[in-house]
Design a protein around this motif. Sequence first.
Motif, PDB file in Angstrom:
ATOM      1  N   LEU A 288       0.826  -1.204   0.000  1.00 23.75           N
ATOM      2  CA  LEU A 288       0.000   0.000   0.000  1.00 23.75           C
ATOM      3  C   LEU A 288       0.862   1.255   0.000  1.00 23.75           C
ATOM      4  O   LEU A 288       0.535   2.247  -0.666  1.00 23.75           O
ATOM      5  CB  LEU A 288      -0.925  -0.015   1.215  1.00 23.75           C
ATOM      6  CG  LEU A 288      -1.921   1.136   1.334  1.00 23.75           C
ATOM      7  CD1 LEU A 288      -2.880   1.134   0.152  1.00 23.75           C
ATOM      8  CD2 LEU A 288      -2.703   1.032   2.645  1.00 23.75           C
ATOM      9  N   ALA A 289       1.963   1.232   0.722  1.00 23.58           N
ATOM     10  CA  ALA A 289       2.857   2.391   0.764  1.00 23.58           C
ATOM     11  C   ALA A 289       3.423   2.683  -0.621  1.00 23.58           C
ATOM     12  O   ALA A 289       3.525   3.845  -1.042  1.00 23.58           O
ATOM     13  CB  ALA A 289       3.985   2.146   1.761  1.00 23.58           C
ATOM     14  N   THR A 292       0.604   4.166  -2.727  1.00 22.47           N
ATOM     15  CA  THR A 292       0.327   5.543  -2.297  1.00 22.47           C
ATOM     16  C   THR A 292       1.389   6.489  -2.831  1.00 22.47           C
ATOM     17  O   THR A 292       1.089   7.614  -3.263  1.00 22.47           O
ATOM     18  CB  THR A 292       0.263   5.619  -0.767  1.00 22.47           C
ATOM     19  OG1 THR A 292      -0.751   4.722  -0.297  1.00 22.47           O
ATOM     20  CG2 THR A 292      -0.060   7.031  -0.304  1.00 22.47           C
ATOM     21  N   GLU A 293       2.619   6.041  -2.803  1.00 27.11           N
ATOM     22  CA  GLU A 293       3.711   6.867  -3.343  1.00 27.11           C
ATOM     23  C   GLU A 293       3.511   7.105  -4.836  1.00 27.11           C
ATOM     24  O   GLU A 293       3.700   8.231  -5.335  1.00 27.11           O
ATOM     25  CB  GLU A 293       5.047   6.175  -3.082  1.00 27.11           C
ATOM     26  CG  GLU A 293       6.251   6.996  -3.502  1.00 27.11           C
ATOM     27  CD  GLU A 293       7.566   6.311  -3.176  1.00 27.11           C
ATOM     28  OE1 GLU A 293       8.611   6.768  -3.677  1.00 27.11           O
ATOM     29  OE2 GLU A 293       7.548   5.311  -2.421  1.00 27.11           O
ATOM     30  N   THR A 296       0.618   9.591  -5.261  1.00 24.64           N
ATOM     31  CA  THR A 296       1.073  10.936  -4.895  1.00 24.64           C
ATOM     32  C   THR A 296       1.872  11.566  -6.029  1.00 24.64           C
ATOM     33  O   THR A 296       1.681  12.746  -6.376  1.00 24.64           O
ATOM     34  CB  THR A 296       1.934  10.869  -3.613  1.00 24.64           C
ATOM     35  OG1 THR A 296       1.156  10.315  -2.555  1.00 24.64           O
ATOM     36  CG2 THR A 296       2.416  12.260  -3.215  1.00 24.64           C
ATOM     37  N   ILE A 351      -6.026  11.747  -0.404  1.00 26.99           N
ATOM     38  CA  ILE A 351      -5.648  10.358  -0.697  1.00 26.99           C
ATOM     39  C   ILE A 351      -6.171   9.485   0.439  1.00 26.99           C
ATOM     40  O   ILE A 351      -5.712   9.588   1.571  1.00 26.99           O
ATOM     41  CB  ILE A 351      -4.124  10.194  -0.844  1.00 26.99           C
ATOM     42  CG1 ILE A 351      -3.627  10.997  -2.050  1.00 26.99           C
ATOM     43  CG2 ILE A 351      -3.759   8.721  -1.004  1.00 26.99           C
ATOM     44  CD1 ILE A 351      -2.123  10.906  -2.262  1.00 26.99           C
ATOM     45  N   GLU A 352      -7.172   8.657   0.128  1.00 28.68           N
ATOM     46  CA  GLU A 352      -7.758   7.759   1.118  1.00 28.68           C
ATOM     47  C   GLU A 352      -7.257   6.338   0.861  1.00 28.68           C
ATOM     48  O   GLU A 352      -7.218   5.888  -0.290  1.00 28.68           O
ATOM     49  CB  GLU A 352      -9.286   7.802   1.054  1.00 28.68           C
ATOM     50  CG  GLU A 352      -9.868   9.160   1.433  1.00 28.68           C
ATOM     51  CD  GLU A 352     -11.386   9.168   1.417  1.00 28.68           C
ATOM     52  OE1 GLU A 352     -11.980   8.138   0.994  1.00 28.68           O
ATOM     53  OE2 GLU A 352     -11.985  10.180   1.819  1.00 28.68           O
ATOM     54  N   THR A 353      -6.889   5.656   1.928  1.00 30.22           N
ATOM     55  CA  THR A 353      -6.294   4.315   1.770  1.00 30.22           C
ATOM     56  C   THR A 353      -7.190   3.199   2.285  1.00 30.22           C
ATOM     57  O   THR A 353      -6.742   2.059   2.430  1.00 30.22           O
ATOM     58  CB  THR A 353      -4.948   4.255   2.515  1.00 30.22           C
ATOM     59  OG1 THR A 353      -5.162   4.579   3.899  1.00 30.22           O
ATOM     60  CG2 THR A 353      -3.943   5.211   1.912  1.00 30.22           C
ATOM     61  N   PRO A 364      -5.003   2.785  -2.473  1.00 30.82           N
ATOM     62  CA  PRO A 364      -5.234   4.219  -2.259  1.00 30.82           C
ATOM     63  C   PRO A 364      -6.111   4.786  -3.373  1.00 30.82           C
ATOM     64  O   PRO A 364      -6.017   4.363  -4.530  1.00 30.82           O
ATOM     65  CB  PRO A 364      -3.825   4.805  -2.303  1.00 30.82           C
ATOM     66  CG  PRO A 364      -3.084   3.902  -3.227  1.00 30.82           C
ATOM     67  CD  PRO A 364      -3.663   2.522  -3.045  1.00 30.82           C
TER      68      PRO A 364
END
Length: 671
Positions: A288-289, A292-293, A296, A351-353, A364
């Motif tokens: 997930l990280a 998300t990156e 972004t 940004i919702e995860t 995300p």
Amino acid sequence: MTSTMDLPTQRDTDNPTDSDLPTTDLPTNDLGGAVIVDTAADGDTTATDVEETPLDELSDEDRAALHAQWDAEIDTILRADPHTVLLAENVRTDNAEADEDTTANFKTHGVKTAVNGYRDYDTGAVVVTEGQRRVLNAREAGCTVPVWMKTPPPADERKATIERIVNQFIENDPALRRSLTLADTARALEQLAAFNLKPAGIARKLALGRKGKIYVENVLQAGQSELALKASERYDLDLLQAAVIAEFDEAGDTDTAKELILTARTAPNNFAQLAERKRTERADKQRLAALTEDLTEELTTANVTIFDNSLPDDDGDARSLDRLRPTPEDEPRTELTVEDHASCPGHGAWIETDHHDEQGNQIPVAVYGCADFLAHGHALSYAPAGRADFTPVPTSTGTSDDHESSDGEDAAVQTDEVAAARAAQAAADLERRKAAIIRKWVIKNNKDWDASAAPRREWLAGLVQRKTAPQGAQLFLALQKAHGGYELRRAFERNHPLAMTLFGLPEGATLADLTAKVAKAPTAGKATLYDLFLTLCAIEADLSRNTWRSPWGSAQAYMAAIIGWGYPASDVERKVIDPETEQEVIAAQLGDLATDPTSDRGATAEGDGADGAEVPNDAEIEDPTAEVDDVDDADANDQNGTATDYADGGTGSEPVEQDTEAEAELIGAAS
């Protein structure tokens, strides 16, 4: 069959004095000055050769010499053939038989602790009064048994019986025995490992049996964490729980380690499922990280402002686009699209995860909105026509009666319009909140269900190792065969793939291999167990992520059966038997608000509490070897769902006795 006898009484003659006893040069050992007499030397495993000569045929002189020889045995240790010794009547009747692990240990190491016995002066037989399980296991192992010879019992039968019962009780009383702690065991195994012994090698040397390698691995792992060792000793956790706690603690995830301690203490049925879910979440967090990156970077490249959580999307100046319409002049509930809003100076995104793709993987998502909808000419979606929000438009202030009447009518109309718009907005918000609650409910239980599969299947793999099927298996099988569900037909058609895996058959095994294994069932009971195992695996393989939410008949019968046979089902698995409805979940969180959007009762934030247990933030341990913090059992019950009523009438775990002082040293006060 175990031979037992009542204790014969002591002979009536006086014991000979030390000067009357024959001289011996036997070496002493460390058992209180007792000496060891090896009566099994040169392959002779009988205690003496007396049995070849009836005592009543001996002369008085020979009988006296023999009695003197037996008197000299007192406080010595004889190594006897366990098949020749007699077992006295014993207070232990349950678990009074040989077991595989002890027999395997005796085959490797022999019997290390002497049993207690005496010589029957009337028959010459050695009678064992304490140590029947050692004798029975020695018989199975084919090794001699050391017998610490005691003075024969008194002639008074009453006194002899009392003495026997007291001695046997003391021998078996767990209150008088202290086994090695987990910490001591870990230190011992670590010392062996320091000599480059692998877990399998340590298990072989200790004769730990079939599961010895796993046992050694778990002990060594638990020994790496002071937190796990202290929790194990304080709360009597089992070895597997300690090893799992150590796994997370050593990985730097102390919060999860403490959450696992809390669960082991208050809701042990959820422990294995929680550990498996945390392992999955650890991998998901990294994935997930990365996603998300990437998102972004994508938004930044597109010159989209990224809003942080300090700017809410449902209150104040900022709003998500699904809560807005383009302008006050647009009809209420007119859509404001991302494309139309892209040129607005307030354009941005959160940004919702907590979203998931079709496969259930957490992802995300960019939720677009406006930083200040009023300043940029937008209107709330449900605001009355011509208005940006629910603020009434001021009416004119005339002096004539007609003007006053007109103004009053306008104000009344406005009030009605605003009330209707607010009601529509409240209803829409309520539906949004309900959807959020259900989404979080489904996400959490889906994760819990996925995590429950491994422990459940491990239990099935252990079930097939039993000697016979559990009680009620025949009726369960008959009902399943009569029903003939799709899951059984599917397993037959696919050659039982799950059963092959849990049987431990090698990869690439065929139906012929499975059939050959079943055909080797040594007893009818084992054959029934194999039948049950194949049936359970067929149903297990057909369970899906939706089973906890919408179970069918076979799934409910399956879960009820394995729980009845000892499977410690987690909360989500028990939902198969007693499923929750969406209405119940919503009502539990929103109260009256679930049906009345204008109620002040209910949850105060969208989806509050839907994610389940949280570890107290202050549950930090600076030094795991120091005294550590407390847990509040009342909060623990709320966190772990231990108050849930289950179909079997229980709550999924035994009531926990509060131990404030002890727990004040372990986990941390629940907030």
